[in-house]
Design an enzyme around this catalytic site. Sequence first.
Site, PDB file in Angstrom:
ATOM      1  N   HIS A   1      65.548  46.506   4.690  1.00 44.87           N
ATOM      2  CA  HIS A   1      65.690  45.223   5.388  1.00 44.87           C
ATOM      3  C   HIS A   1      65.675  45.425   6.910  1.00 44.87           C
ATOM      4  O   HIS A   1      66.550  44.922   7.634  1.00 44.87           O
ATOM      5  CB  HIS A   1      66.975  44.506   4.973  1.00 44.87           C
ATOM      6  CG  HIS A   1      66.892  43.015   5.160  1.00 44.87           C
ATOM      7  ND1 HIS A   1      67.468  42.120   4.294  1.00 44.87           N
ATOM      8  CD2 HIS A   1      66.306  42.261   6.126  1.00 44.87           C
ATOM      9  CE1 HIS A   1      67.249  40.888   4.706  1.00 44.87           C
ATOM     10  NE2 HIS A   1      66.547  40.943   5.827  1.00 44.87           N
TER      11      HIS A   1
ATOM     12  N   GLU B   1      71.915  43.550  -1.443  1.00 41.03           N
ATOM     13  CA  GLU B   1      71.863  44.407  -0.252  1.00 41.03           C
ATOM     14  C   GLU B   1      73.269  44.673   0.260  1.00 41.03           C
ATOM     15  O   GLU B   1      74.002  43.714   0.510  1.00 41.03           O
ATOM     16  CB  GLU B   1      71.012  43.732   0.839  1.00 41.03           C
ATOM     17  CG  GLU B   1      69.572  43.571   0.414  1.00 41.03           C
ATOM     18  CD  GLU B   1      68.731  42.788   1.408  1.00 41.03           C
ATOM     19  OE1 GLU B   1      67.488  42.802   1.289  1.00 41.03           O
ATOM     20  OE2 GLU B   1      69.301  42.141   2.311  1.00 41.03           O
TER      21      GLU B   1
ATOM     22  N   ARG C   1      62.609  37.529   1.207  1.00 40.18           N
ATOM     23  CA  ARG C   1      63.913  37.674   0.573  1.00 40.18           C
ATOM     24  C   ARG C   1      63.717  38.360  -0.775  1.00 40.18           C
ATOM     25  O   ARG C   1      62.747  38.104  -1.485  1.00 40.18           O
ATOM     26  CB  ARG C   1      64.592  36.305   0.372  1.00 40.18           C
ATOM     27  CG  ARG C   1      65.143  35.686   1.651  1.00 40.18           C
ATOM     28  CD  ARG C   1      66.343  36.465   2.189  1.00 40.18           C
ATOM     29  NE  ARG C   1      66.907  35.884   3.406  1.00 40.18           N
ATOM     30  CZ  ARG C   1      66.547  36.232   4.634  1.00 40.18           C
ATOM     31  NH1 ARG C   1      65.601  37.138   4.813  1.00 40.18           N
ATOM     32  NH2 ARG C   1      67.134  35.679   5.678  1.00 40.18           N
TER      33      ARG C   1
END
Length: 317
Positions: free
Chosen positions: A285, A263, A234
């Site tokens: 990601h 994000e 994360r």
Amino acid sequence: MQQIVFLDRDTIPHQITLPRPAFAHQWQEYPATAPAQIVERLQQATIAITNKVVLNAEILRQLPQLKMIAIAATGTNNVDLDYCREHGIVVSNIRGYATGSVPEHVIAMLFAIKRNLFAYHQDIQAGVWQEKKQFCFFTHPIGDVAGSTLGVIGSGSLGQAVAKLASALGMKVVFAERKGAVTCRDGYLPFAQVLQTADVITLHCPLSAETTNMISAPELAQMKPGSLLINTGRGGLVNEADLVEALRTGHLGGAGCDVFTQEPTDASNPLLANADLPNLLLTPHVAWGADSAIQTLANQLIDNLEGFVAGRPQHCV
């Protein structure tokens, strides 16, 4: 009749088959949902599906008919779990679906940074090869993966799977005990010792109040000079400005980041603002995103719904 609302369907690529539950239901899905739209869209829902849409106490308080939240991911920091426990809302997440995809991404980043592949690519684009007038050139160090030490922070299924691949490549693998722990469990080394001795640190722990900014300037300073940091966990686990500074000063040899504090991110993010650094590798990601992994996620998501309706909730958090 269950009323199911998927708030952010576009987080699952549309080439992936998303089955429908076998029980009686009505299904409504939205590509994405803004905060101001959540309550309206979930007014009639008994089951909400979310990947990244935040469901906090203020929102949940307005949805008394909601009985289940199915998170279409592993991370649970976007849902107020305490509120759900207090009010009998079942929350499930997805587990074990990316134990092939994420470790391969970590190892790909490791090789790319250790061997400075991106830096050499940039040099070729800049015409360095023509300037050197040799059949090859060495403008950046090339390191070996075999024989180096990998420090794993987070020993769940992903951390264990990365460790297995790294061992197969001839790396020595050590697991870090939780930061601040007084004693170490069997098979773990003190957090600080792992920082100080590992050639590569890889992060695989959840984001929580305890792990936010787990790696900041003091921890980066403890890391072995020239070592690498890879974060596919994360974004909030790492202080991004401190990481960039450690790269710019040359203390760290490189970093690979697949996750960011915000994000999607923007130009104000220190990582994106310094994306031209030759020893910084950024991906959006997508470490989890092999088609096979996402199909497993989709299937497990529906299994979680069916288990709940059948009175056998699974993967509860």
